[in-house]
Each structure stands twice: as structure tokens, then as C-alpha cells.
Motif scaffolding. Structure first.
Motif, PDB file in Angstrom:
ATOM      1  N   PHE A 199       0.686   4.293  -2.945  1.00 17.02           N
ATOM      2  CA  PHE A 199       0.445   5.561  -2.651  1.00 17.02           C
ATOM      3  C   PHE A 199       1.750   6.530  -2.917  1.00 17.02           C
ATOM      4  CE2 PHE A 199      -3.177   4.019   0.287  1.00 17.02           C
ATOM      5  CZ  PHE A 199      -4.027   4.738  -0.565  1.00 17.02           C
ATOM      6  N   SER A 200       2.926   5.999  -2.742  1.00 14.40           N
ATOM      7  CA  SER A 200       4.012   6.784  -3.227  1.00 14.40           C
ATOM      8  C   SER A 200       4.013   7.190  -4.828  1.00 14.40           C
ATOM      9  CB  SER A 200       5.254   6.088  -2.613  1.00 14.40           C
ATOM     10  OG  SER A 200       5.379   4.967  -3.196  1.00 14.40           O
ATOM     11  N   MET A 260       0.818  -1.306  -0.124  1.00 16.47           N
ATOM     12  CA  MET A 260       0.140  -0.075  -0.097  1.00 16.47           C
ATOM     13  C   MET A 260       0.721   1.223  -0.009  1.00 16.47           C
ATOM     14  SD  MET A 260      -3.151  -0.932  -0.348  1.00 16.47           S
ATOM     15  CE  MET A 260      -3.918   0.643  -0.189  1.00 16.47           C
ATOM     16  N   LEU A 269       1.132   6.830  -6.337  1.00 16.44           N
ATOM     17  CA  LEU A 269       0.205   8.133  -6.832  1.00 16.44           C
ATOM     18  C   LEU A 269       0.470   9.427  -6.447  1.00 16.44           C
ATOM     19  CD1 LEU A 269      -2.679   7.745  -7.728  1.00 16.44           C
ATOM     20  CD2 LEU A 269      -3.265   7.972  -5.230  1.00 16.44           C
ATOM     21  N   ILE A 270       1.268   9.539  -5.399  1.00 16.07           N
ATOM     22  CA  ILE A 270       1.852  11.095  -4.995  1.00 16.07           C
ATOM     23  C   ILE A 270       3.018  11.470  -6.053  1.00 16.07           C
ATOM     24  CG2 ILE A 270       3.413  12.469  -3.327  1.00 16.07           C
ATOM     25  CD1 ILE A 270       1.891  10.783  -1.015  1.00 16.07           C
TER      26      ILE A 270
END
Length: 101
Positions: free
Chosen positions: A18-19, A14, A21-22
Motif C-alpha cells: 500500500f505504501s 501489505m 501504491l500511494i
């Protein structure tokens, strides 16, 4: 102890998602860097899917289909990148005009 390892692996995947996505949201200068961050997101989703399917003892046929479609998506993105560089001369994402393409 086994549950702790499962949760740690889930948290790592996860974090990868998210990294990626950032990086995709914050680094929008070049089209190539956006495509690389999208591929990183797809790779983290593949790892998460493979991890989940191995826990519930499913066969890995669906993960191979996912991997095949993600490779096709990567090839399509690279072909769009090549055509945009040929027409515009660079890969700056801010300089593209949707009405001219």
C-alpha cells in the motif's frame, strides 16, 4: 506466538504494497519515479507470494515464474522510458501527448 509472527509478517508486506501504491498515485511527475514505484509494488507482491507459498508448503516454482515476468516487465518499462526520452527529450509524464506517440 507463531501465529503472531505470521500476522506481523503479513501486515508488513501489505504495508509495503500500500505504501508503493500511494507513492504511485501521488508522485506522477516523472515517468522514472512511477516505474520505480511499480517495481516496488511488484517486489512486495513477490515477497507476499513467497511468504504464502512457504506457509502452505508449495514449491517455489511459481514464485520464480512471477519473478521472471516481473523482470521482463521492468525491462519493458525501461525500454519505453528510453524511447520516450529520445523522442521527447525529458521524462515528465504530464508533457506526453498520447495522440503524438
Amino acid at each position: 506466538m507463531k501465529l503472531l509472527k505470521l500476522m506481523l509478517t503479513y501486515i508488513i508486506f501489505m504495508f509495503m504494497f500500500f505504501s508503493g501504491l500511494i507513492v504511485f498515485v501521488l508522485n506522477r511527475k516523472h515517468l522514472l519515479s512511477m516505474l520505480l514505484s511499480l517495481e516496488y509494488i511488484v517486489l512486495s507482491l513477490f515477497c507476499l507470494l513467497f511468504f504464502y507459498l512457504s506457509i502452505v508448503d508449495y514449491q517455489s516454482f511459481f514464485s520464480m515464474m512471477f519473478l521472471t515476468f516481473s523482470v521482463c516487465e521492468g525491462a519493458l518499462g525501461l525500454s519505453i522510458l528510453v524511447s520516450l526520452i529520445r523522442t521527447h527529450g525529458n521524462d515528465y509524464f504530464q508533457s506526453f501527448n498520447i495522440l503524438q506517440c
